[in-house]
Write a protein that holds these residues in place. Structure first.
Motif, PDB file in Angstrom:
ATOM      1  N   GLY A 195      33.161  43.711  43.154  1.00  0.00           N
ATOM      2  CA  GLY A 195      34.533  43.242  43.414  1.00  0.00           C
ATOM      3  C   GLY A 195      35.227  42.582  42.252  1.00  0.00           C
ATOM      4  N   ARG A 196      34.519  42.365  41.155  1.00  0.00           N
ATOM      5  CA  ARG A 196      35.123  41.593  40.055  1.00  0.00           C
ATOM      6  C   ARG A 196      35.470  42.438  38.835  1.00  0.00           C
ATOM      7  NH1 ARG A 196      36.105  38.588  43.912  1.00  0.00           N
ATOM      8  NH2 ARG A 196      34.336  37.516  44.817  1.00  0.00           N
ATOM      9  N   SER A 197      35.435  43.740  38.969  1.00  0.00           N
ATOM     10  CA  SER A 197      35.673  44.557  37.775  1.00  0.00           C
ATOM     11  C   SER A 197      37.080  44.340  37.213  1.00  0.00           C
ATOM     12  CB  SER A 197      35.430  46.038  38.073  1.00  0.00           C
ATOM     13  OG  SER A 197      36.036  46.409  39.281  1.00  0.00           O
ATOM     14  N   ILE A 198      38.065  44.161  38.079  1.00  0.00           N
ATOM     15  CA  ILE A 198      39.429  43.953  37.567  1.00  0.00           C
ATOM     16  C   ILE A 198      39.534  42.606  36.855  1.00  0.00           C
ATOM     17  CG2 ILE A 198      41.844  43.578  38.244  1.00  0.00           C
ATOM     18  CD1 ILE A 198      41.564  45.739  40.278  1.00  0.00           C
ATOM     19  N   ALA A 199      38.845  41.608  37.374  1.00  0.00           N
ATOM     20  CA  ALA A 199      38.879  40.292  36.726  1.00  0.00           C
ATOM     21  C   ALA A 199      38.309  40.372  35.308  1.00  0.00           C
ATOM     22  CB  ALA A 199      38.103  39.287  37.568  1.00  0.00           C
ATOM     23  N   PRO A 258      43.818  43.840  23.196  1.00  0.00           N
ATOM     24  CA  PRO A 258      44.865  44.678  23.794  1.00  0.00           C
ATOM     25  C   PRO A 258      44.909  46.106  23.255  1.00  0.00           C
ATOM     26  CG  PRO A 258      45.788  42.642  22.871  1.00  0.00           C
ATOM     27  CD  PRO A 258      44.347  42.672  22.492  1.00  0.00           C
ATOM     28  N   ASN A 259      44.342  46.339  22.065  1.00  0.00           N
ATOM     29  CA  ASN A 259      44.433  47.701  21.513  1.00  0.00           C
ATOM     30  C   ASN A 259      43.362  48.649  22.050  1.00  0.00           C
ATOM     31  OD1 ASN A 259      42.580  46.131  20.237  1.00  0.00           O
ATOM     32  ND2 ASN A 259      42.879  47.036  18.206  1.00  0.00           N
ATOM     33  N   ILE A 260      42.535  48.148  22.960  1.00  0.00           N
ATOM     34  CA  ILE A 260      41.520  49.017  23.570  1.00  0.00           C
ATOM     35  C   ILE A 260      42.011  49.518  24.916  1.00  0.00           C
ATOM     36  CG2 ILE A 260      39.308  48.770  24.812  1.00  0.00           C
ATOM     37  CD1 ILE A 260      38.104  47.667  22.365  1.00  0.00           C
ATOM     38  N   LYS A 261      41.743  50.787  25.203  1.00  0.00           N
ATOM     39  CA  LYS A 261      42.092  51.351  26.515  1.00  0.00           C
ATOM     40  C   LYS A 261      41.007  50.965  27.505  1.00  0.00           C
ATOM     41  CE  LYS A 261      45.734  53.963  25.543  1.00  0.00           C
ATOM     42  NZ  LYS A 261      47.039  53.727  26.189  1.00  0.00           N
ATOM     43  N   VAL A 262      41.380  50.222  28.502  1.00  0.00           N
ATOM     44  CA  VAL A 262      40.380  49.756  29.464  1.00  0.00           C
ATOM     45  C   VAL A 262      40.507  50.537  30.773  1.00  0.00           C
ATOM     46  CG1 VAL A 262      39.459  47.772  30.724  1.00  0.00           C
ATOM     47  CG2 VAL A 262      40.384  47.463  28.406  1.00  0.00           C
ATOM     48  N   ILE A 263      39.388  51.158  31.153  1.00  0.00           N
ATOM     49  CA  ILE A 263      39.368  51.939  32.390  1.00  0.00           C
ATOM     50  C   ILE A 263      38.396  51.288  33.368  1.00  0.00           C
ATOM     51  CG2 ILE A 263      38.853  54.193  33.426  1.00  0.00           C
ATOM     52  CD1 ILE A 263      39.694  55.532  30.888  1.00  0.00           C
ATOM     53  N   VAL A 264      38.881  51.054  34.580  1.00  0.00           N
ATOM     54  CA  VAL A 264      38.043  50.470  35.628  1.00  0.00           C
ATOM     55  C   VAL A 264      37.652  51.582  36.595  1.00  0.00           C
ATOM     56  CG1 VAL A 264      38.012  48.828  37.550  1.00  0.00           C
ATOM     57  CG2 VAL A 264      39.279  48.262  35.455  1.00  0.00           C
ATOM     58  N   THR A 265      36.363  51.683  36.910  1.00  0.00           N
ATOM     59  CA  THR A 265      36.001  52.576  38.011  1.00  0.00           C
ATOM     60  C   THR A 265      35.440  51.704  39.129  1.00  0.00           C
ATOM     61  OG1 THR A 265      33.702  53.004  37.378  1.00  0.00           O
ATOM     62  CG2 THR A 265      35.355  54.453  36.425  1.00  0.00           C
ATOM     63  N   ALA A 266      36.006  51.863  40.304  1.00  0.00           N
ATOM     64  CA  ALA A 266      35.620  50.979  41.401  1.00  0.00           C
ATOM     65  C   ALA A 266      35.551  51.751  42.703  1.00  0.00           C
ATOM     66  CB  ALA A 266      36.623  49.838  41.520  1.00  0.00           C
ATOM     67  N   GLY A 267      34.747  51.282  43.619  1.00  0.00           N
ATOM     68  CA  GLY A 267      34.686  51.879  44.946  1.00  0.00           C
ATOM     69  C   GLY A 267      35.820  51.370  45.819  1.00  0.00           C
ATOM     70  N   ASP A 268      35.982  51.992  46.970  1.00  0.00           N
ATOM     71  CA  ASP A 268      37.030  51.549  47.896  1.00  0.00           C
ATOM     72  C   ASP A 268      36.717  50.166  48.458  1.00  0.00           C
ATOM     73  OD1 ASP A 268      34.893  53.076  48.978  1.00  0.00           O
ATOM     74  OD2 ASP A 268      35.913  53.249  50.890  1.00  0.00           O
ATOM     75  N   GLY A 269      35.429  49.898  48.719  1.00  0.00           N
ATOM     76  CA  GLY A 269      35.055  48.572  49.202  1.00  0.00           C
ATOM     77  C   GLY A 269      35.263  47.548  48.108  1.00  0.00           C
ATOM     78  N   THR A 305      37.258  47.648  45.660  1.00  0.00           N
ATOM     79  CA  THR A 305      38.682  47.470  45.389  1.00  0.00           C
ATOM     80  C   THR A 305      39.391  46.663  46.471  1.00  0.00           C
ATOM     81  OG1 THR A 305      38.765  49.628  44.319  1.00  0.00           O
ATOM     82  CG2 THR A 305      40.867  48.731  45.038  1.00  0.00           C
ATOM     83  N   SER A 306      39.123  47.018  47.725  1.00  0.00           N
ATOM     84  CA  SER A 306      40.031  46.515  48.759  1.00  0.00           C
ATOM     85  C   SER A 306      39.409  45.465  49.666  1.00  0.00           C
ATOM     86  CB  SER A 306      40.529  47.682  49.610  1.00  0.00           C
ATOM     87  OG  SER A 306      39.463  48.291  50.290  1.00  0.00           O
ATOM     88  N   ALA A 307      38.084  45.295  49.618  1.00  0.00           N
ATOM     89  CA  ALA A 307      37.480  44.241  50.434  1.00  0.00           C
ATOM     90  C   ALA A 307      37.261  43.027  49.540  1.00  0.00           C
ATOM     91  CB  ALA A 307      36.178  44.730  51.059  1.00  0.00           C
ATOM     92  N   ILE A 308      36.084  42.947  48.925  1.00  0.00           N
ATOM     93  CA  ILE A 308      35.759  41.765  48.112  1.00  0.00           C
ATOM     94  C   ILE A 308      36.708  41.602  46.926  1.00  0.00           C
ATOM     95  CG2 ILE A 308      33.993  42.986  46.770  1.00  0.00           C
ATOM     96  CD1 ILE A 308      32.333  40.386  46.839  1.00  0.00           C
ATOM     97  N   GLY A 309      37.195  42.711  46.375  1.00  0.00           N
ATOM     98  CA  GLY A 309      38.056  42.623  45.190  1.00  0.00           C
ATOM     99  C   GLY A 309      39.540  42.747  45.512  1.00  0.00           C
ATOM    100  N   ASN A 361      41.947  40.761  46.293  1.00  0.00           N
ATOM    101  CA  ASN A 361      42.893  39.844  45.666  1.00  0.00           C
ATOM    102  C   ASN A 361      43.117  40.179  44.193  1.00  0.00           C
ATOM    103  OD1 ASN A 361      44.530  37.875  46.682  1.00  0.00           O
ATOM    104  ND2 ASN A 361      43.282  36.199  45.903  1.00  0.00           N
ATOM    105  N   HIS A 362      42.029  40.487  43.495  1.00  0.00           N
ATOM    106  CA  HIS A 362      42.167  40.884  42.083  1.00  0.00           C
ATOM    107  C   HIS A 362      43.042  42.127  41.978  1.00  0.00           C
ATOM    108  CE1 HIS A 362      39.127  38.018  40.951  1.00  0.00           C
ATOM    109  NE2 HIS A 362      38.261  38.557  41.785  1.00  0.00           N
ATOM    110  N   PHE A 363      42.817  43.037  42.908  1.00  0.00           N
ATOM    111  CA  PHE A 363      43.537  44.311  42.909  1.00  0.00           C
ATOM    112  C   PHE A 363      45.046  44.091  43.035  1.00  0.00           C
ATOM    113  CE2 PHE A 363      44.671  47.888  46.088  1.00  0.00           C
ATOM    114  CZ  PHE A 363      45.163  48.715  45.094  1.00  0.00           C
ATOM    115  N   ILE A 364      45.473  43.368  44.063  1.00  0.00           N
ATOM    116  CA  ILE A 364      46.932  43.229  44.252  1.00  0.00           C
ATOM    117  C   ILE A 364      47.576  42.448  43.111  1.00  0.00           C
ATOM    118  CG2 ILE A 364      47.024  43.607  46.757  1.00  0.00           C
ATOM    119  CD1 ILE A 364      47.117  40.576  47.146  1.00  0.00           C
ATOM    120  N   HIS A 365      46.845  41.494  42.551  1.00  0.00           N
ATOM    121  CA  HIS A 365      47.463  40.712  41.472  1.00  0.00           C
ATOM    122  C   HIS A 365      47.512  41.480  40.156  1.00  0.00           C
ATOM    123  CE1 HIS A 365      48.385  37.235  43.815  1.00  0.00           C
ATOM    124  NE2 HIS A 365      47.225  37.377  44.437  1.00  0.00           N
ATOM    125  N   ALA A 366      46.552  42.372  39.940  1.00  0.00           N
ATOM    126  CA  ALA A 366      46.631  43.227  38.743  1.00  0.00           C
ATOM    127  C   ALA A 366      47.844  44.147  38.868  1.00  0.00           C
ATOM    128  CB  ALA A 366      45.358  44.041  38.582  1.00  0.00           C
TER     129      ALA A 366
END
Ligand SMILES: Cc1ncc(C[n+]2csc(CCOP(=O)(O)OP(=O)(O)O)c2C)c(N)n1
Ligand code: SF4
Ligand code: SF4
Ligand code: SF4
Ligand SMILES: [Mg+2]
Lengths: 68, 280
Positions: free
Chosen positions: B75-79, B89-100, B102-106, B108-113
Motif C-alpha cells: 500500500g505504500r508504493s505511491i508514498a 525529478p529527472n527520473i521517470k518513476v513507474i509504480v506497479t500496484a495491485g487493486d488492493g 491501490t484502493s484499500a490500504i493505499g 489515501n496515497h492514491f487519491i492524494h497523488a
C-alpha cells in the motif's frame, strides 16, 4: 519465424487462443514442468502478427520478422 | 522452432526471464506492455525507476528489471514513489500496484497523488481480488462475489478505480483489459511522456484466485475471451444507456489534461521564488 521456448512455457494456452490464423496447437508431449506446450502446425499461414509473442505471460514465444 | 532464442525484451532483465506467476496470469502480459512501451519510446532504461508494493503485481518489476527497483511495503508504493520523484525529478518513476494495494490500504496515497498531480506513471493491475494472499475480497471485487472472505457474496459495491482517479484529479487516465495488449502498450507510452499523474488501470486475469470466484478456475483463456466479449470503448459506451453498459467493461483513454501544474515543478517554482525573495 515463430520460436517457442518449450521449457519457459506454462501451458496456459493463451498464444493458441489469440492466433488469428489458428495455426498453433498443443503437443501431446509434456515439458519438464509437466505441461503441454504449443507447436506451429502450419507455418505458411503465419502472418508474423506477433500476437503469440506479446500475449505470452511467460515470454516463451519470439516472433522474428527477418528470417522467414 | 523449439530452438532457444533470446526474447527481444531480454535486455530489460537482470538475468533469465523467469516469472513465478501462475500459468496464464495477466501480470506477464502487462510486463510486456510496459517494456514494449519503453522500447517504442527508445528511452534509456537507466532513466527509469520502478516502485512496487506487496502483492503478485509487485513482482512485475521486482527483482528482475535491470534498472532501479524499490519493492516496498503493501500500500505504500505511491508514498515511496512520491519521495523518489521529488528527490530525483529527472527520473521517470513507474509504480506497479495491485487493486488492493491501490484502493484499500493505499487508497489515501492514491487519491492524494491524483490531487497533487505528481509526475508518476501508475500501472494498476486490477485482477479484482487479493491474489497473493488467497483470494480475499478487495474494494474492486464485483458486488455479490463469493470470495474467501465473503462466502455468501460480497455486500459492498466496488470502486470504479479509473473514475476515482478522475474525480481525485489525475490528469491522464486510461483503462484496458489484458486483451487490449496493443492499446495498453500505446497508453503506457503516452503515460510515460505525460507530465503529471497518469493512472493506467488494467483489468487482468488471475485465473487462480479470481478464476475460482467466477467459475473459470485455471482458465486464463476463457477469462481473456470474456474480456474480449465484454469490452466496449468509452466513445461507444457514451452513446448507450447505463443499462446497456451494465455488464460491459468500459475501456479506452478517459482523460488527458496538460494544463494542470505538476507537483515537482511547483516545488521548483516555489524554491526559486523563495530564493529571489531572500535576495531582495
Ligand atoms: C501492511 C500489510 N497488510 C497486509 C498484508 C497482506 N497482504 C499482502 S498482499 C495483500 C493484497 C494483495 O492484493 P492486491 O494488492 O490486489 O495484489 P495482487 O496480489 O492481487 O496482485 C495483502 C492484504 C501485508 N503484506 N502488509
Ligand atoms: S502463451 Fe506462453 S506460456 Fe501460455 S501456452 Fe503459449 S507459450 Fe506457453
Ligand atoms: S505470429 Fe500471429 S499468425 Fe503467426 S503464429 Fe503467432 S499469432 Fe499466429
Ligand atoms: S495468484 Fe493470481 S495474480 Fe497471483 S500470480 Fe497467481 S494468477 Fe497471478
Ligand atoms: Mg489484486
Amino acid at each position: 519465424m515463430v520460436y517457442i521456448d518449450k521449457e519457459a512455457c506454462k501451458g496456459c494456452g493463451i498464444c493458441i487462443s489469440v492466433c488469428p490464423k489458428n495455426i498453433l496447437a498443443f503437443t501431446k508431449d509434456l515439458n519438464q514442468k509437466g505441461v503441454p506446450y504449443p507447436k506451429m502446425i502450419d507455418e505458411d499461414k503465419c502472418t508474423l502478427c506477433e500476437n503469440c509473442m506479446i500475449y505470452c505471460p511467460d515470454f516463451a514465444v519470439v516472433v522474428k520478422k527477418d528470417d522467414k | 522452432m523449439e530452438k532457444k532464442i533470446n526474447h527481444p525484451l531480454q535486455k530489460y532483465f537482470r538475468g533469465p526471464i523467469n516469472y513465478t506467476t501462475c500459468p496464464g496470469c495477466g501480470n506477464g502480459i502487462i510486463s510486456q506492455a510496459i517494456l514494449w512501451a519503453i522500447e517504442d519510446l527508445a528511452m534509456d532504461f537507466d532513466k527509469f525507476a520502478f516502485v512496487s508494493g506487496i502483492g503478485c503485481s509487485g513482482w512485475i518489476p521486482s527483482p528482475s528489471y535491470n534498472t532501479d527497483v524499490l519493492h516496498v511495503t503493501h500500500g505504500r508504493s505511491i508514498a515511496f514513489a512520491t519521495g523518489l520523484k521529488l528527490a530525483t525529478p529527472n527520473i521517470k518513476v513507474i509504480v506497479t500496484a495491485g487493486d488492493g494495494d491501490t484502493s484499500a490500504i493505499g487508497g489515501n496515497h492514491f487519491i492524494h497523488a491524483c490531487r497533487r498531480n505528481i509526475d508518476l506513471t501508475m500501472i494498476c493491475v486490477n485482477n479484482q481480488i487479493y491474489g497473493m494472499t488467497g483470494g480475499q475480497v478487495a474494494p474492486s471485487t464485483p458486488y455479490h462475489s463469493k470470495t474467501t472472505t465473503t462466502p455468501y457474496g460480497s455486500i459492498e459495491r466496488p470502486f470504479d478505480l479509473s473514475q476515482v482517479a478522475i474525480s481525485a484529479g489525475a490528469t491522464m487516465v486510461a483503462r484496458w483489459t489484458t486483451f487490449q495488449a496493443r492499446q495498453l502498450r500505446k497508453s503506457i507510452a503516452k503515460a510515460i511522456l505525460h507530465n503529471g499523474f497518469s493512472f493506467i488501470e488494467i483489468i487482468s486475469q488471475c485465473p487462480v484466485q479470481y478464476g475460482k470466484v467466477i467459475g473459470k478456475r485455471n482458465n486464463a483463456v476463457d477469462m481473456l475471451m470474456d474480456y474480449k466479449n465484454r469490452s466496449i470503448n468509452v466513445r461507444k459506451a457514451k452513446k448507450l444507456s447505463p443499462d446497456e453498459v451494465k455488464d460491459k467493461i468500459v475501456v479506452g483513454e478517459f482523460i488527458e489534461d496538460k494544463q494542470v501544474p505538476e507537483l515537482t515543478q511547483e516545488v521548483k517554482r516555489l524554491r526559486k521564488e523563495a530564493v529571489s525573495r531572500c535576495q531582495k
